[in-house]
Design a protein around this motif. Structure first.
Motif, PDB file in Angstrom:
ATOM      1  N   LEU A 180       0.827  -1.205   0.000  1.00 47.90           N
ATOM      2  CA  LEU A 180       0.000   0.000   0.000  1.00 47.90           C
ATOM      3  C   LEU A 180       0.869   1.266   0.000  1.00 47.90           C
ATOM      4  O   LEU A 180       0.541   2.265  -0.654  1.00 47.90           O
ATOM      5  N   THR A 181       1.998   1.216   0.713  1.00 37.32           N
ATOM      6  CA  THR A 181       2.886   2.382   0.816  1.00 37.32           C
ATOM      7  C   THR A 181       3.411   2.816  -0.551  1.00 37.32           C
ATOM      8  O   THR A 181       3.679   3.999  -0.770  1.00 37.32           O
ATOM      9  N   ASN A 182       3.525   1.870  -1.488  1.00 37.89           N
ATOM     10  CA  ASN A 182       3.974   2.242  -2.847  1.00 37.89           C
ATOM     11  C   ASN A 182       3.045   3.272  -3.481  1.00 37.89           C
ATOM     12  O   ASN A 182       3.484   4.132  -4.242  1.00 37.89           O
ATOM     13  N   TYR A 183       1.749   3.201  -3.124  1.00 34.62           N
ATOM     14  CA  TYR A 183       0.761   4.106  -3.738  1.00 34.62           C
ATOM     15  C   TYR A 183       0.857   5.544  -3.190  1.00 34.62           C
ATOM     16  O   TYR A 183       0.294   6.463  -3.765  1.00 34.62           O
ATOM     17  N   VAL A 184       1.585   5.707  -2.091  1.00 35.31           N
ATOM     18  CA  VAL A 184       1.797   7.041  -1.516  1.00 35.31           C
ATOM     19  C   VAL A 184       2.638   7.881  -2.490  1.00 35.31           C
ATOM     20  O   VAL A 184       2.603   9.097  -2.497  1.00 35.31           O
ATOM     21  N   LEU A 227       0.569  21.978  -1.403  1.00 31.91           N
ATOM     22  CA  LEU A 227       0.674  20.538  -1.146  1.00 31.91           C
ATOM     23  C   LEU A 227      -0.211  20.156   0.020  1.00 31.91           C
ATOM     24  O   LEU A 227      -0.289  20.892   1.017  1.00 31.91           O
ATOM     25  N   ARG A 228      -0.845  19.005  -0.086  1.00 26.44           N
ATOM     26  CA  ARG A 228      -1.507  18.439   1.087  1.00 26.44           C
ATOM     27  C   ARG A 228      -0.511  17.442   1.689  1.00 26.44           C
ATOM     28  O   ARG A 228       0.413  17.000   1.003  1.00 26.44           O
ATOM     29  N   ARG A 229      -0.712  17.066   2.925  1.00 22.12           N
ATOM     30  CA  ARG A 229       0.213  16.104   3.531  1.00 22.12           C
ATOM     31  C   ARG A 229       0.225  14.792   2.732  1.00 22.12           C
ATOM     32  O   ARG A 229       1.222  14.102   2.662  1.00 22.12           O
ATOM     33  N   TYR A 230      -0.892  14.507   2.049  1.00 20.31           N
ATOM     34  CA  TYR A 230      -0.974  13.295   1.227  1.00 20.31           C
ATOM     35  C   TYR A 230       0.006  13.344   0.039  1.00 20.31           C
ATOM     36  O   TYR A 230       0.338  12.326  -0.541  1.00 20.31           O
ATOM     37  N   TYR A 276      -3.082   6.803   1.921  1.00 15.03           N
ATOM     38  CA  TYR A 276      -2.839   7.295   3.284  1.00 15.03           C
ATOM     39  C   TYR A 276      -4.041   7.048   4.188  1.00 15.03           C
ATOM     40  O   TYR A 276      -3.914   6.590   5.312  1.00 15.03           O
ATOM     41  N   LYS A 277      -5.225   7.385   3.660  1.00 13.90           N
ATOM     42  CA  LYS A 277      -6.442   7.238   4.479  1.00 13.90           C
ATOM     43  C   LYS A 277      -6.673   5.774   4.868  1.00 13.90           C
ATOM     44  O   LYS A 277      -7.137   5.479   5.961  1.00 13.90           O
ATOM     45  N   THR A 278      -6.350   4.867   3.935  1.00 11.59           N
ATOM     46  CA  THR A 278      -6.527   3.435   4.207  1.00 11.59           C
ATOM     47  C   THR A 278      -5.633   2.995   5.360  1.00 11.59           C
ATOM     48  O   THR A 278      -6.056   2.259   6.255  1.00 11.59           O
ATOM     49  N   ILE A 279      -4.385   3.461   5.342  1.00  8.97           N
ATOM     50  CA  ILE A 279      -3.446   3.091   6.427  1.00  8.97           C
ATOM     51  C   ILE A 279      -3.887   3.733   7.746  1.00  8.97           C
ATOM     52  O   ILE A 279      -4.046   3.059   8.765  1.00  8.97           O
ATOM     53  N   LEU A 280      -4.105   5.057   7.697  1.00  7.51           N
ATOM     54  CA  LEU A 280      -4.389   5.788   8.939  1.00  7.51           C
ATOM     55  C   LEU A 280      -5.700   5.356   9.590  1.00  7.51           C
ATOM     56  O   LEU A 280      -5.790   5.270  10.813  1.00  7.51           O
ATOM     57  N   SER A 281      -6.706   5.050   8.771  1.00  7.64           N
ATOM     58  CA  SER A 281      -7.989   4.676   9.385  1.00  7.64           C
ATOM     59  C   SER A 281      -7.874   3.328  10.100  1.00  7.64           C
ATOM     60  O   SER A 281      -8.498   3.096  11.124  1.00  7.64           O
ATOM     61  N   LYS A 282      -7.012   2.444   9.559  1.00  8.89           N
ATOM     62  CA  LYS A 282      -6.817   1.134  10.205  1.00  8.89           C
ATOM     63  C   LYS A 282      -6.201   1.335  11.595  1.00  8.89           C
ATOM     64  O   LYS A 282      -6.611   0.707  12.576  1.00  8.89           O
ATOM     65  N   TYR A 283      -5.223   2.233  11.703  1.00  6.58           N
ATOM     66  CA  TYR A 283      -4.589   2.493  13.010  1.00  6.58           C
ATOM     67  C   TYR A 283      -5.550   3.247  13.928  1.00  6.58           C
ATOM     68  O   TYR A 283      -5.542   3.050  15.141  1.00  6.58           O
ATOM     69  N   SER A 284      -6.371   4.092  13.328  1.00 10.11           N
ATOM     70  CA  SER A 284      -7.335   4.837  14.118  1.00 10.11           C
ATOM     71  C   SER A 284      -8.375   3.890  14.738  1.00 10.11           C
ATOM     72  O   SER A 284      -8.728   4.007  15.916  1.00 10.11           O
ATOM     73  N   SER A 308       3.282  25.661   4.712  1.00 13.20           N
ATOM     74  CA  SER A 308       3.662  25.150   3.384  1.00 13.20           C
ATOM     75  C   SER A 308       2.843  23.944   2.944  1.00 13.20           C
ATOM     76  O   SER A 308       2.802  23.610   1.774  1.00 13.20           O
ATOM     77  N   VAL A 309       2.198  23.277   3.900  1.00 11.03           N
ATOM     78  CA  VAL A 309       1.470  22.045   3.580  1.00 11.03           C
ATOM     79  C   VAL A 309       0.132  22.078   4.314  1.00 11.03           C
ATOM     80  O   VAL A 309       0.079  22.452   5.483  1.00 11.03           O
ATOM     81  N   SER A 310      -0.954  21.696   3.641  1.00 11.53           N
ATOM     82  CA  SER A 310      -2.216  21.661   4.395  1.00 11.53           C
ATOM     83  C   SER A 310      -2.374  20.278   5.027  1.00 11.53           C
ATOM     84  O   SER A 310      -2.155  19.253   4.402  1.00 11.53           O
ATOM     85  N   LEU A 311      -2.712  20.341   6.292  1.00 13.26           N
ATOM     86  CA  LEU A 311      -2.655  19.162   7.145  1.00 13.26           C
ATOM     87  C   LEU A 311      -4.051  18.772   7.590  1.00 13.26           C
ATOM     88  O   LEU A 311      -4.796  19.601   8.103  1.00 13.26           O
ATOM     89  N   SER A 312      -4.433  17.510   7.372  1.00 15.36           N
ATOM     90  CA  SER A 312      -5.751  17.078   7.836  1.00 15.36           C
ATOM     91  C   SER A 312      -5.621  16.327   9.157  1.00 15.36           C
ATOM     92  O   SER A 312      -4.561  15.752   9.454  1.00 15.36           O
ATOM     93  N   ASP A 313      -6.687  16.343   9.945  1.00 15.22           N
ATOM     94  CA  ASP A 313      -6.640  15.767  11.299  1.00 15.22           C
ATOM     95  C   ASP A 313      -6.390  14.263  11.323  1.00 15.22           C
ATOM     96  O   ASP A 313      -6.000  13.715  12.346  1.00 15.22           O
ATOM     97  N   ASP A 314      -6.631  13.576  10.165  1.00 16.65           N
ATOM     98  CA  ASP A 314      -6.436  12.121  10.203  1.00 16.65           C
ATOM     99  C   ASP A 314      -4.966  11.737  10.457  1.00 16.65           C
ATOM    100  O   ASP A 314      -4.666  10.620  10.842  1.00 16.65           O
ATOM    101  N   PHE A 315      -4.043  12.708  10.277  1.00  9.43           N
ATOM    102  CA  PHE A 315      -2.618  12.413  10.517  1.00  9.43           C
ATOM    103  C   PHE A 315      -2.253  12.424  12.007  1.00  9.43           C
ATOM    104  O   PHE A 315      -1.138  12.078  12.370  1.00  9.43           O
ATOM    105  N   ALA A 316      -3.211  12.815  12.850  1.00  9.50           N
ATOM    106  CA  ALA A 316      -2.925  12.861  14.297  1.00  9.50           C
ATOM    107  C   ALA A 316      -2.517  11.491  14.828  1.00  9.50           C
ATOM    108  O   ALA A 316      -1.715  11.375  15.756  1.00  9.50           O
ATOM    109  N   ILE A 317      -3.026  10.433  14.217  1.00  7.61           N
ATOM    110  CA  ILE A 317      -2.761   9.066  14.715  1.00  7.61           C
ATOM    111  C   ILE A 317      -1.490   8.472  14.091  1.00  7.61           C
ATOM    112  O   ILE A 317      -1.068   7.366  14.441  1.00  7.61           O
ATOM    113  N   GLU A 318      -0.845   9.216  13.180  1.00  7.59           N
ATOM    114  CA  GLU A 318       0.306   8.666  12.445  1.00  7.59           C
ATOM    115  C   GLU A 318       1.419   8.142  13.364  1.00  7.59           C
ATOM    116  O   GLU A 318       2.134   7.201  13.026  1.00  7.59           O
ATOM    117  N   TRP A 319       1.574   8.740  14.536  1.00  9.59           N
ATOM    118  CA  TRP A 319       2.644   8.306  15.452  1.00  9.59           C
ATOM    119  C   TRP A 319       2.563   6.813  15.761  1.00  9.59           C
ATOM    120  O   TRP A 319       3.575   6.145  15.942  1.00  9.59           O
TER     121      TRP A 319
END
Length: 590
Positions: free
Chosen positions: A194-198, A293-296, A210-218, A491-502
Motif C-alpha cells: 500500500l505504501t507504494n501508492y503514496v 501541497l496536502r500532507r498526502y 494514506y487514508k486506508t493506512i491511517l484509518s486502520k490504526y485509528s 507550506s502544507v495543508s494538514l488534515s486531522d487524520d494524521f494525528a494518529i500517524e505516530w
C-alpha cells in the motif's frame, strides 16, 4: 577495462562447503575456544597484570571473529536465497550457536563492568590502546547497572514484559489487511504494498492510500495506544526510577556514546531550519501544478513528466568508482576490492532478500554487499550508499573487531558522503530536466532522513513526558498533530487524520529515540561535504582518518581532533546550508 555483470557473490572465503567435515571442524573449534574461555572465570581478579588482561581480550576478539565468520556465512547465504530449506536450517542452527557462545563469554563483560574498581580499571587499560574507549564506554553502564540477581530478574521479566509488548504490537499491526480500490478492482494488500501508492502520480490514489493506512490504526488506537503507553512507562520505570538515568532520551544517548548536549544541539538546529524544507514544499506544489501541497502529496514524484534515465550495471559501477576516485584513489580501491573479490550480489531473482545492505564480518575480510539492481537512478545511488559502508569498514580494517564498527550516529557518514560524491559527479553529466527529477527526489530523501526523523524524536521527548505524568491516547495524538504543524508551517495543508500517524511508526515501539541517528548521520555527512567543498583536496586526509577510527573514539572526541565541534549548533547548521543551496538550485531549474 573489465566489464561488470550482474551476478551472485562468492562465499567460499568464509566456508568452503557447509556440508563438509571441515565446516563441522570449524564449529567444533569455536565451541572448544568458548569452553576454554569459560575456565578463565575462576582466575578473574582486578589485581591481575595488564598483560593477562590483554591476553583475555585477545581471546574475546578471536572468538568474535570466528563466530562472525560462521554466522556471517549462514546469514549471507540465507539472504541470497530465503526460500532454500538448507539455508534456513543453517541460519536457525547458527543463531542458536551464536546465543550459546555469547552466554558462555558474557561473565567477562559483567565482571569488567561491575567488579573492577576504578583504580585497577585504569591500570588494566594502560596497554589497551585503541580499545581503551570501548572499555571505558562499557564501564559507563556500571553506574546504571544493578546487582546480578536484579539484572537476571529484569532480563527474565523483559521476555514477558517490554519484549512481549513489542511482539504484540508487531503481531497486531502485521496482521492488518488493507483494502483499496485500484482501477475497478478492490485489492487486499499489505502495508508495504500500500505504501507504494503514496508515491503515485495520481493525487486521489495518494490520498486513498494514506487514508486506508491511517484509518486502520485509528480503528485500533485503543489497543495500539495502550501498548505504547506501557512501553513508555516501562522505559521510565526501569531507566529513571530503578537505574537512575537523567531522562528517557539519556538512556539512548549513553548507549550511542554521545552527550545529551550534542543531541540537544542537533534537535534545536533541525527545528530552527524547518523553513528550509517548507520552501521546498512550496516549490514542489508549483512543480505539481498545485496551489498547495496536502500532507498526502508529500512524496509525490515532482518530475513525473520527465522520462527517467536508465543505467546499465556496468556503467553504474564505473560511475561510483569514478565519483569516489575523484575524491580519493584510496576510497576507490576499497570499493573495487568488493568487486575484485566477488563479494557483491547484484542480480534480482526469486527468493533473494529485498532491499540492500553491506555486511562487515571481521576486519580481515572485505565486506559483502547485497543490492537488487534494476537500472533506475535510485539503484545507482543505492550502490554508492552500500559501497560507502564497505569503504568505511575497510578504512578501519586495522582496528580490533571490538571497535571496527562506528557507533550508530556515525554509521551513516561514509554511505551518505558517497551518495553526495556521486550526485556531484552526475549533476555535471545530465540534462537540466534529468537534474530537476534527480534533485527533487534527493531533497525528498533529505527531508525524510533529516527533518522528519528529528521531529519524530522531538515528539517522543514530549510523549514520554506526557505519559510519565499520566495522559490519554487522544492527548498524545494532539501533541503529534501540533508537532506536524510546527514542522510544515503554512507550506502544507494538514488534515486531522494524521494525528494518529505516530502509532504507525515501529521505531517508537521497538527502539525509543532511535530516529535521531538518521538526522545525525545525514547532517554530519552534509557538514563534512560542505567542508570538502571549501577546502578541496586538503580535506581528504582528515575524512579518511575519521573513517579509519571506526568505533575506537567517542564521536565528540574524534571529530574535535579535526576541528569539528558537534556540540555546537554552528556545525549542524553547515549541513542545512547545503540543503538550502540544493533548494535554491532546484528553484533556478524551474
Amino acid at each position: 577495462m573489465s566489464s561488470y555483470q550482474l551476478g551472485k557473490w562468492d562465499l567460499t572465503e568464509l566456508v568452503k562447503n557447509p556440508k563438509s567435515p571441515a565446516f563441522q571442524k570449524q564449529i567444533k573449534e569455536l565451541e572448544k575456544q568458548a569452553e576454554k574461555f569459560e575456565k578463565i572465570k575462576s582466575k578473574l581478579d582486578p589485581k591481575m597484570s595488564s598483560k593477562q588482561f590483554m591476553n583475555i581480550l585477545h581471546q574475546v576478539e578471536k572468538i568474535s571473529e570466528n563466530m562472525s565468520r560462521i554466522g556471517g556465512y549462514a546469514s549471507l547465504s540465507y539472504s541470497s536465497d530465503t526460500q532454500s530449506d538448507e539455508a534456513t536450517a543453517l541460519m536457525t542452527k547458527m543463531s542458536k550457536l551464536g546465543s550459546e557462545i555469547s552466554n558462555k563469554i558474557l561473565f567477562f563483560d559483567l565482571w569488567w563492568k561491575t567488579q573492577v574498581d576504578d583504580k585497577n580499571a585504569k591500570r588494566l587499560m594502560k596497554d589497551a590502546g585503541e580499545i581503551t574507549e570501548y572499555l571505558s564506554h562499557k564501564r559507563l553502564f556500571a553506574k546504571y547497572a544493578l546487582s546480578e540477581p536484579e539484572e537476571r530478574i529484569i532480563n527474565t521479566l523483559d521476555v514477558t514484559g517490554i519484549s512481549a509488548l513489542v511482539k504484540l504490537y508487531d503481531k497486531i499491526t502485521n496482521s492488518f489487511e488493507y483494502k483499496m480500490k485500484v482501477g475497478n478492482k478492490l485489492k487486499t494488500m499489505t502495508r508495504e504494498e500500500l505504501t507504494n501508492y503514496v508515491r503515485s502520480t495520481n493525487p486521489k490514489i495518494r490520498e486513498t492510500a494514506y487514508k486506508t493506512i491511517l484509518s486502520k490504526y485509528s480503528q485500533n488506537k485503543g489497543v495500539v495506544g495502550e501498548i505504547y503507553q506501557n512501553i513508555v512507562q516501562n522505559w521510565k520505570d526501569e531507566g529513571i526510577e530503578i537505574r537512575g538515568y537523567e531522562s528517557p532520551i539519556s538512556m539512548r544517548n549513553i548507549g550511542n556514546d554521545v552527550d545529551d548536549k550534542t543531541i540537544d544541539s542537533l534537535l534545536s538546529v533541525c527545528k530552527k531550519n524547518s523553513p528550509v524544507f517548507q520552501k521546498f514544499f512550496v516549490q514542489k506544489a508549483k512543480m505539481l501544478k498545485m496551489k498547495k501541497l496536502r500532507r498526502y502529496d508529500l512524496y509525490a514524484p515532482a518530475a513525473a513528466n520527465i522520462k527517467e534515465k536508465n543505467y546499465s550495471y556496468d556503467k553504474s559501477v564505473k560511475l561510483v568508482f569514478e565519483s569516489l576516485g575523484k575524491f580519493s584513489t584510496t576510497l576507490e580501491e576499497h570499493a573495487r576490492k568488493v568487486f575484485n573479490e566477488n563479494h557483491i550480489d547484484s542480480s534480482v531473482r526469486p527468493g533473494k532478500r529485498d532491499g540492500a545492505f553491506c555486511s562487515t564480518l571481521t576486519p580481515k575480510i572485505t565486506p559483502f554487499v547485497l543490492v537488487n539492481f534494476t537500472g533506475k537512478s535510485r539503484d545507482v545511488f543505492t550502490l554508492a550508499h552500500e559501497l560507502g559502508h564497505a569503504v568505511h569498514s575497510q578504512a578501519a580494517q586495522d582496528r580490533s573487531i571490538l571497535v571496527q564498527d562506528a557507533p550508530l550516529p556515525l554509521a551513516e557518514t561514509a554511505s551518505t558522503f558517497s551518495e553526495l560524491l556521486l550526485y556531484d559527479n552526475l549533476s555535471n553529466k545530465i540534462s537540466d530536466n534529468e537534474k530537476k527529477a534527480m534533485l527533487s527526489e534527493k531533497i525528498d530523501d533529505l527531508y525524510a532522513t533529516i527533518l522528519r526523523q528529528s521531529f519524530f524524536t522531538i515528539f517522543e521527548v514530549d510523549a514520554h513526558k506526557q505519559i510519565g505524568e499520566g495522559t490519554t491516547i487522544d492527548e498524545i495524538s494532539k501533541t503529534y498533530l501540533k508537532n506536524l504543524k510546527i514542522q510544515f508551517g503554512n507550506s502544507v495543508s494538514l488534515s486531522d487524520d494524521f494525528a494518529i500517524e505516530w502509532s504507525c511508526i515501529p521505531h517508537f515501539y521497538h527502539t525509543p529515540f532511535y530516529c535521531y541517528a538518521y538526522s545525525f548521520g545525514n547532517l554530519l555527512a552534509l557538514s563534512l561535504f560542505q567542508r570538502y567543498k571549501k577546502e578541496g583536496k586538503d580535506f581528504v586526509p582528515a575524512y579518511i582518518n575519521i573513517l579509519a577510527a571506526g568505533g575506537s573514539k567517542k564521536p565528540e572526541k574524534l571529530l574535535s581532533e579535526y576541528g569539528f565541534d558537534i556540540t555546537s549548533p554552528k556545525f549542524w547548521q553547515e549541513g542545512f546550508d547545503y540543503v538550502k543551496d540544493q533548494v535554491k538550485t532546484l528553484s533556478s531549474l524551474n
